[in-house]
Design a protein around this motif. Sequence first.
Motif, mmCIF file in Angstrom:
data_model
loop_
_atom_site.group_PDB
_atom_site.id
_atom_site.type_symbol
_atom_site.label_atom_id
_atom_site.label_comp_id
_atom_site.label_asym_id
_atom_site.label_seq_id
_atom_site.Cartn_x
_atom_site.Cartn_y
_atom_site.Cartn_z
ATOM 1 N N GLU A 275 0.837 -1.215 0.000
ATOM 2 C CA GLU A 275 0.000 0.000 0.000
ATOM 3 C C GLU A 275 0.865 1.256 0.000
ATOM 4 O O GLU A 275 0.753 2.119 0.887
ATOM 5 N N ALA B 242 -3.917 -3.834 11.658
ATOM 6 C CA ALA B 242 -2.862 -2.842 11.435
ATOM 7 C C ALA B 242 -3.235 -1.480 11.999
ATOM 8 O O ALA B 242 -2.426 -0.820 12.654
ATOM 9 N N SER B 243 -4.496 -1.064 11.790
ATOM 10 C CA SER B 243 -4.818 0.319 12.138
ATOM 11 C C SER B 243 -4.810 0.556 13.639
ATOM 12 O O SER B 243 -4.282 1.563 14.100
ATOM 13 N N LYS C 278 -10.709 -7.554 15.949
ATOM 14 C CA LYS C 278 -11.125 -7.329 14.558
ATOM 15 C C LYS C 278 -10.589 -8.506 13.744
ATOM 16 O O LYS C 278 -9.442 -8.518 13.300
ATOM 17 N N TYR D 102 -10.433 -11.405 10.752
ATOM 18 C CA TYR D 102 -10.666 -11.603 9.316
ATOM 19 C C TYR D 102 -10.634 -13.094 8.942
ATOM 20 O O TYR D 102 -10.927 -13.452 7.817
HETATM 21 C C1 BG6 Z 1 -4.402 -3.040 4.741
HETATM 22 C C2 BG6 Z 1 -3.042 -3.440 5.233
HETATM 23 O O1 BG6 Z 1 -4.479 -1.663 4.772
HETATM 24 O O2 BG6 Z 1 -5.507 -3.336 5.499
HETATM 25 C C3 BG6 Z 1 -3.044 -4.554 6.255
HETATM 26 O O3 BG6 Z 1 -2.177 -3.764 4.173
HETATM 27 C C4 BG6 Z 1 -4.206 -4.381 7.200
HETATM 28 O O4 BG6 Z 1 -1.804 -4.591 6.901
HETATM 29 C C5 BG6 Z 1 -5.495 -4.418 6.401
HETATM 30 O O5 BG6 Z 1 -4.226 -5.304 8.237
HETATM 31 C C6 BG6 Z 1 -6.756 -4.326 7.231
HETATM 32 O O6 BG6 Z 1 -6.680 -3.243 8.124
HETATM 33 P P1 BG6 Z 1 -6.937 -3.476 9.667
HETATM 34 O O7 BG6 Z 1 -6.648 -2.198 10.316
HETATM 35 O O8 BG6 Z 1 -8.349 -3.900 9.774
HETATM 36 O O9 BG6 Z 1 -5.977 -4.554 10.064
#
Ligand code: BG6
Length: 462
Positions: free
Chosen positions: A172, A416-417, A423, A425
């Motif tokens: 990104e 990441a955020s 959260k 996935y």
């Molecule tokens: C992308 C990143 O922006 O989104 C990942 O490349 C990140 O590293 C993913 O984990 C989802 O974002 P988040 O904050 O829900 O983990």
Amino acid sequence: MKLFPQDFLWGGAVAANQVEGAYREAGKGLSTSDVQPQGIFGDVVERREGDFGIKDVAIDFYHQYPQDIALFAEMGFKCLRTSIAWTRIFPHGDEDQPNEAGLAFYDSLFDEMAKYGIQPVVTLSHYEMPWELVKKHGGWGNRKTIGFFEHYARTVFQRYQHKVKYWLTFNEINMSLHAPLTGVGLPAGSSKAEIYQAIHHQLVASAKAVKACHEIIPDAKIGNMLLGGLMYPLSCQPQDVWETLQQNRTWLFFGDVQCRGEYPGYMLRYFRENNIALDITPEDRQALKTTIDFISFSYYMTGCVTADEELNRKSRGNILDMVPNPHLPSSEWGWQIDPTGLRILLNMLWDRYQKPLFIVENGLGAKDKISADGAIHDDYRISYLNDHLVQVAEAIDDGVEVMGYTSWGPIDIVSASKAEMSKRYGFIYVDRDDHGEGTLTRRRKDSFYWYSEVIASNGESL
Ligand code: BG6
């Protein structure tokens, strides 16, 4: 749907700093991710022995990867996208000699994947760089970082040339504009001129890595990685449509340089009008001419753009400065769900570049509940992914060349955020909470069986 090519790369995607843990093990140096324990928008914290950071252990993939790879293999993965932690290979970033223990770790990881015929798709830099490079040299703000990165890239291309045939340069890359420390190693509050100069260095480094990859591994393919931040006009007023074009160009600009080998005219105008005078040498211009083999991108949501300042002010605080779309539902984290947007984006990128496309992130972050019978019925995740994959099939039918699809976080990982475990996935549940409590036990969710079927049928079950 019978449209997926036979060699379609089905799989999942993770990043070193969100899964591995072992943040000081086997000679690893501190990275920018390690000093932002609250996530990519969090404060920088001086790390001391014994203090808590959820990513320090993450999901302990560093030690537990054999069982995780076995679970991915059980789902039929053709590929796994992960990143190499630069700080395992060069703990400070500026050493001459790599850290053998770090190199050996990724040897073992790639060998484990090879046992099951899972192709590694490797990101050279996923939201982290050596913290020492930032402190000592000023991160990507310093032109010298291009050389440090090229040395790192050449080292891993040499070492893994027989094991890794798909590479990505910077995760990104366009996020450098919004999270500069994560992206280019500059503090929050840096000026646009400083950020774009650092981005320029990174674009040159990306092109140099592409060249090195072609030299060292002629049968490999190397791509860029964009956050596919597709924006729609909030209305059909020409001013909204124009603002939307401009907003989309803030991220397409990276793809334009990486695919076409030079800066587009609209950016030269932007720099001129904003008094940004980049230091671009003749050697830089030459380096940029080496372009990528394919485009990879993440896709989670779309947003809207308006020229109405009042509406814009109300929506500030969103990651990408966007206005919510009144026609779309949102996830628990406020990310708007738009499967059709993925078809639009695929068509748009194909029309613009005619390079193969690889969706290397897509997924739904949600809170999961374990039922009384021990199962995790994540039908919301299945329907999100199913709807998006149907649109990928539509795009393939539109004539778009799509290489593969790796869903984000096939196993629960740290976000990441905001550095949250809640959260989730994954197709695989990991027993760990936001405070680091839990046994780290892995457990298959309903989506695990659904995705296995999608892969086994090459998308026909969608
Ligand atoms: C992308 C990143 O922006 O989104 C990942 O490349 C990140 O590293 C993913 O984990 C989802 O974002 P988040 O904050 O829900 O983990």
